[in-house]
Design a protein around this motif. Structure first.
Motif, PDB file in Angstrom:
ATOM      1  N   GLU A   1     -23.883-102.209   9.625  1.00 57.57           N
ATOM      2  CA  GLU A   1     -23.618-103.133   8.529  1.00 57.57           C
ATOM      3  C   GLU A   1     -23.688-104.589   8.997  1.00 57.57           C
ATOM      4  OE1 GLU A   1     -19.710-104.116   5.856  1.00 57.57           O
ATOM      5  OE2 GLU A   1     -20.147-102.001   6.209  1.00 57.57           O
ATOM      6  N   LEU A   2     -23.218-104.825  10.216  1.00 61.61           N
ATOM      7  CA  LEU A   2     -23.163-106.186  10.755  1.00 61.61           C
ATOM      8  C   LEU A   2     -24.438-106.599  11.497  1.00 61.61           C
ATOM      9  CD1 LEU A   2     -19.476-106.026  11.971  1.00 61.61           C
ATOM     10  CD2 LEU A   2     -20.349-107.343  10.024  1.00 61.61           C
ATOM     11  N   GLY A   3     -25.360-105.663  11.683  1.00 63.22           N
ATOM     12  CA  GLY A   3     -26.665-106.016  12.241  1.00 63.22           C
ATOM     13  C   GLY A   3     -26.817-105.920  13.748  1.00 63.22           C
ATOM     14  N   PHE A   4     -25.926-105.239  14.439  1.00 63.27           N
ATOM     15  CA  PHE A   4     -26.117-105.108  15.881  1.00 63.27           C
ATOM     16  C   PHE A   4     -26.041-103.662  16.380  1.00 63.27           C
ATOM     17  CE2 PHE A   4     -21.664-106.340  15.240  1.00 63.27           C
ATOM     18  CZ  PHE A   4     -20.974-105.385  15.974  1.00 63.27           C
ATOM     19  N   ALA A   5     -26.373-102.730  15.504  1.00 65.59           N
ATOM     20  CA  ALA A   5     -26.345-101.310  15.878  1.00 65.59           C
ATOM     21  C   ALA A   5     -27.331-100.990  16.997  1.00 65.59           C
ATOM     22  CB  ALA A   5     -26.618-100.434  14.662  1.00 65.59           C
TER      23      ALA A   5
ATOM     24  N   SER B   1     -16.201-109.593  14.943  1.00 65.66           N
ATOM     25  CA  SER B   1     -16.713-109.316  13.600  1.00 65.66           C
ATOM     26  C   SER B   1     -16.484-107.860  13.223  1.00 65.66           C
ATOM     27  CB  SER B   1     -18.216-109.628  13.524  1.00 65.66           C
ATOM     28  OG  SER B   1     -18.449-110.996  13.711  1.00 65.66           O
ATOM     29  N   LEU B   2     -16.644-106.970  14.178  1.00 68.53           N
ATOM     30  CA  LEU B   2     -16.425-105.544  13.945  1.00 68.53           C
ATOM     31  C   LEU B   2     -14.973-105.281  13.566  1.00 68.53           C
ATOM     32  CD1 LEU B   2     -18.045-102.693  14.587  1.00 68.53           C
ATOM     33  CD2 LEU B   2     -16.355-102.616  16.385  1.00 68.53           C
ATOM     34  N   VAL B   3     -14.055-105.868  14.309  1.00 66.16           N
ATOM     35  CA  VAL B   3     -12.625-105.685  14.022  1.00 66.16           C
ATOM     36  C   VAL B   3     -12.275-106.291  12.674  1.00 66.16           C
ATOM     37  CG1 VAL B   3     -10.288-106.292  14.767  1.00 66.16           C
ATOM     38  CG2 VAL B   3     -11.980-105.537  16.452  1.00 66.16           C
ATOM     39  N   LYS B   4     -12.782-107.486  12.412  1.00 64.90           N
ATOM     40  CA  LYS B   4     -12.503-108.153  11.139  1.00 64.90           C
ATOM     41  C   LYS B   4     -12.986-107.300   9.972  1.00 64.90           C
ATOM     42  CE  LYS B   4     -13.412-112.353   8.539  1.00 64.90           C
ATOM     43  NZ  LYS B   4     -14.113-113.637   8.489  1.00 64.90           N
ATOM     44  N   ARG B   5     -14.191-106.763  10.071  1.00 59.13           N
ATOM     45  CA  ARG B   5     -14.747-105.942   8.983  1.00 59.13           C
ATOM     46  C   ARG B   5     -13.956-104.642   8.824  1.00 59.13           C
ATOM     47  NH1 ARG B   5     -15.546-105.347   4.317  1.00 59.13           N
ATOM     48  NH2 ARG B   5     -17.191-103.960   3.641  1.00 59.13           N
ATOM     49  N   ALA B   6     -13.520-104.059   9.938  1.00 59.15           N
ATOM     50  CA  ALA B   6     -12.715-102.834   9.877  1.00 59.15           C
ATOM     51  C   ALA B   6     -11.404-103.099   9.144  1.00 59.15           C
ATOM     52  CB  ALA B   6     -12.447-102.303  11.276  1.00 59.15           C
ATOM     53  N   VAL B   7     -10.767-104.222   9.427  1.00 60.34           N
ATOM     54  CA  VAL B   7      -9.519-104.585   8.757  1.00 60.34           C
ATOM     55  C   VAL B   7      -9.766-104.798   7.269  1.00 60.34           C
ATOM     56  CG1 VAL B   7      -7.743-106.390   8.566  1.00 60.34           C
ATOM     57  CG2 VAL B   7      -8.421-105.524  10.815  1.00 60.34           C
TER      58      VAL B   7
ATOM     59  N   LYS C   1     -26.665 -98.235  20.173  1.00 59.95           N
ATOM     60  CA  LYS C   1     -27.208 -96.924  19.841  1.00 59.95           C
ATOM     61  C   LYS C   1     -27.107 -95.933  20.998  1.00 59.95           C
ATOM     62  CE  LYS C   1     -31.908 -98.370  20.768  1.00 59.95           C
ATOM     63  NZ  LYS C   1     -33.055 -98.948  20.140  1.00 59.95           N
ATOM     64  N   ASP C   2     -27.025 -96.431  22.223  1.00 62.29           N
ATOM     65  CA  ASP C   2     -26.893 -95.542  23.392  1.00 62.29           C
ATOM     66  C   ASP C   2     -25.426 -95.265  23.735  1.00 62.29           C
ATOM     67  OD1 ASP C   2     -26.158 -98.002  24.379  1.00 62.29           O
ATOM     68  OD2 ASP C   2     -27.518 -97.964  26.088  1.00 62.29           O
ATOM     69  N   GLY C   3     -24.507 -95.777  22.901  1.00 61.99           N
ATOM     70  CA  GLY C   3     -23.085 -95.534  23.120  1.00 61.99           C
ATOM     71  C   GLY C   3     -22.408 -96.523  24.051  1.00 61.99           C
ATOM     72  N   ASP C   4     -23.160 -97.522  24.529  1.00 60.34           N
ATOM     73  CA  ASP C   4     -22.592 -98.514  25.446  1.00 60.34           C
ATOM     74  C   ASP C   4     -22.126 -99.732  24.661  1.00 60.34           C
ATOM     75  OD1 ASP C   4     -21.859-100.159  27.507  1.00 60.34           O
ATOM     76  OD2 ASP C   4     -23.846-100.292  28.420  1.00 60.34           O
ATOM     77  N   TRP C   5     -20.828 -99.747  24.365  1.00 63.53           N
ATOM     78  CA  TRP C   5     -20.258-100.842  23.588  1.00 63.53           C
ATOM     79  C   TRP C   5     -20.075-102.104  24.428  1.00 63.53           C
ATOM     80  CZ3 TRP C   5     -19.822-100.828  18.415  1.00 63.53           C
ATOM     81  CH2 TRP C   5     -20.063 -99.608  17.787  1.00 63.53           C
ATOM     82  N   GLY C   6     -20.344-102.024  25.717  1.00 65.53           N
ATOM     83  CA  GLY C   6     -20.262-103.189  26.591  1.00 65.53           C
ATOM     84  C   GLY C   6     -21.410-104.156  26.378  1.00 65.53           C
ATOM     85  N   ASN C   7     -22.394-103.749  25.586  1.00 65.04           N
ATOM     86  CA  ASN C   7     -23.561-104.598  25.334  1.00 65.04           C
ATOM     87  C   ASN C   7     -23.363-105.606  24.213  1.00 65.04           C
ATOM     88  OD1 ASN C   7     -25.106-103.291  27.300  1.00 65.04           O
ATOM     89  ND2 ASN C   7     -25.836-101.760  25.863  1.00 65.04           N
ATOM     90  N   ILE C   8     -22.229-105.519  23.491  1.00 65.74           N
ATOM     91  CA  ILE C   8     -22.031-106.463  22.388  1.00 65.74           C
ATOM     92  C   ILE C   8     -21.281-107.702  22.867  1.00 65.74           C
ATOM     93  CG2 ILE C   8     -22.104-104.650  20.642  1.00 65.74           C
ATOM     94  CD1 ILE C   8     -19.039-104.917  20.357  1.00 65.74           C
ATOM     95  N   THR C   9     -21.468-108.783  22.127  1.00 68.88           N
ATOM     96  CA  THR C   9     -20.791-110.033  22.481  1.00 68.88           C
ATOM     97  C   THR C   9     -19.348-110.013  21.974  1.00 68.88           C
ATOM     98  OG1 THR C   9     -21.380-111.156  20.427  1.00 68.88           O
ATOM     99  CG2 THR C   9     -22.979-111.297  22.248  1.00 68.88           C
ATOM    100  N   THR C  10     -18.577-110.939  22.452  1.00 66.58           N
ATOM    101  CA  THR C  10     -17.198-111.077  21.985  1.00 66.58           C
ATOM    102  C   THR C  10     -17.177-111.388  20.502  1.00 66.58           C
ATOM    103  OG1 THR C  10     -16.546-111.881  24.165  1.00 66.58           O
ATOM    104  CG2 THR C  10     -15.048-112.364  22.336  1.00 66.58           C
ATOM    105  N   ARG C  11     -18.086-112.211  20.052  1.00 62.59           N
ATOM    106  CA  ARG C  11     -18.174-112.556  18.625  1.00 62.59           C
ATOM    107  C   ARG C  11     -18.485-111.315  17.788  1.00 62.59           C
ATOM    108  NH1 ARG C  11     -19.444-117.631  15.813  1.00 62.59           N
ATOM    109  NH2 ARG C  11     -19.207-118.455  17.891  1.00 62.59           N
TER     110      ARG C  11
END
Length: 57
Positions: free
Chosen positions: A18-22, A40-46, A26-36
């Protein structure tokens, strides 16, 4: 001490789509996303939880 998962990986991936960084996770490595992006992910989840709670009232 063990780590407790609050959101399922499926839910996190759906939000990332939804936020455009899937493509980064896609390989399951969430370490590849930025702090921003993580913020955004946490904000949208809330927001989604708040929407669900409002619908239940």
């Amino acid at each position: 001490m063990g780590r407790k998962t609050i959101m399922s990986d499926k839910t996190k991936y759906e939000l990332a789509e939804e936020l455009g960084f899937a493509d980064k996770v896609k390989d399951g490595d969430w370490g590849n996303i930025t702090t921003r992006e993580a913020g955004s992910l946490v904000k949208r989840a809330v927001e989604k939880v708040e929407e669900m709670m409002a619908q239940q009232q």
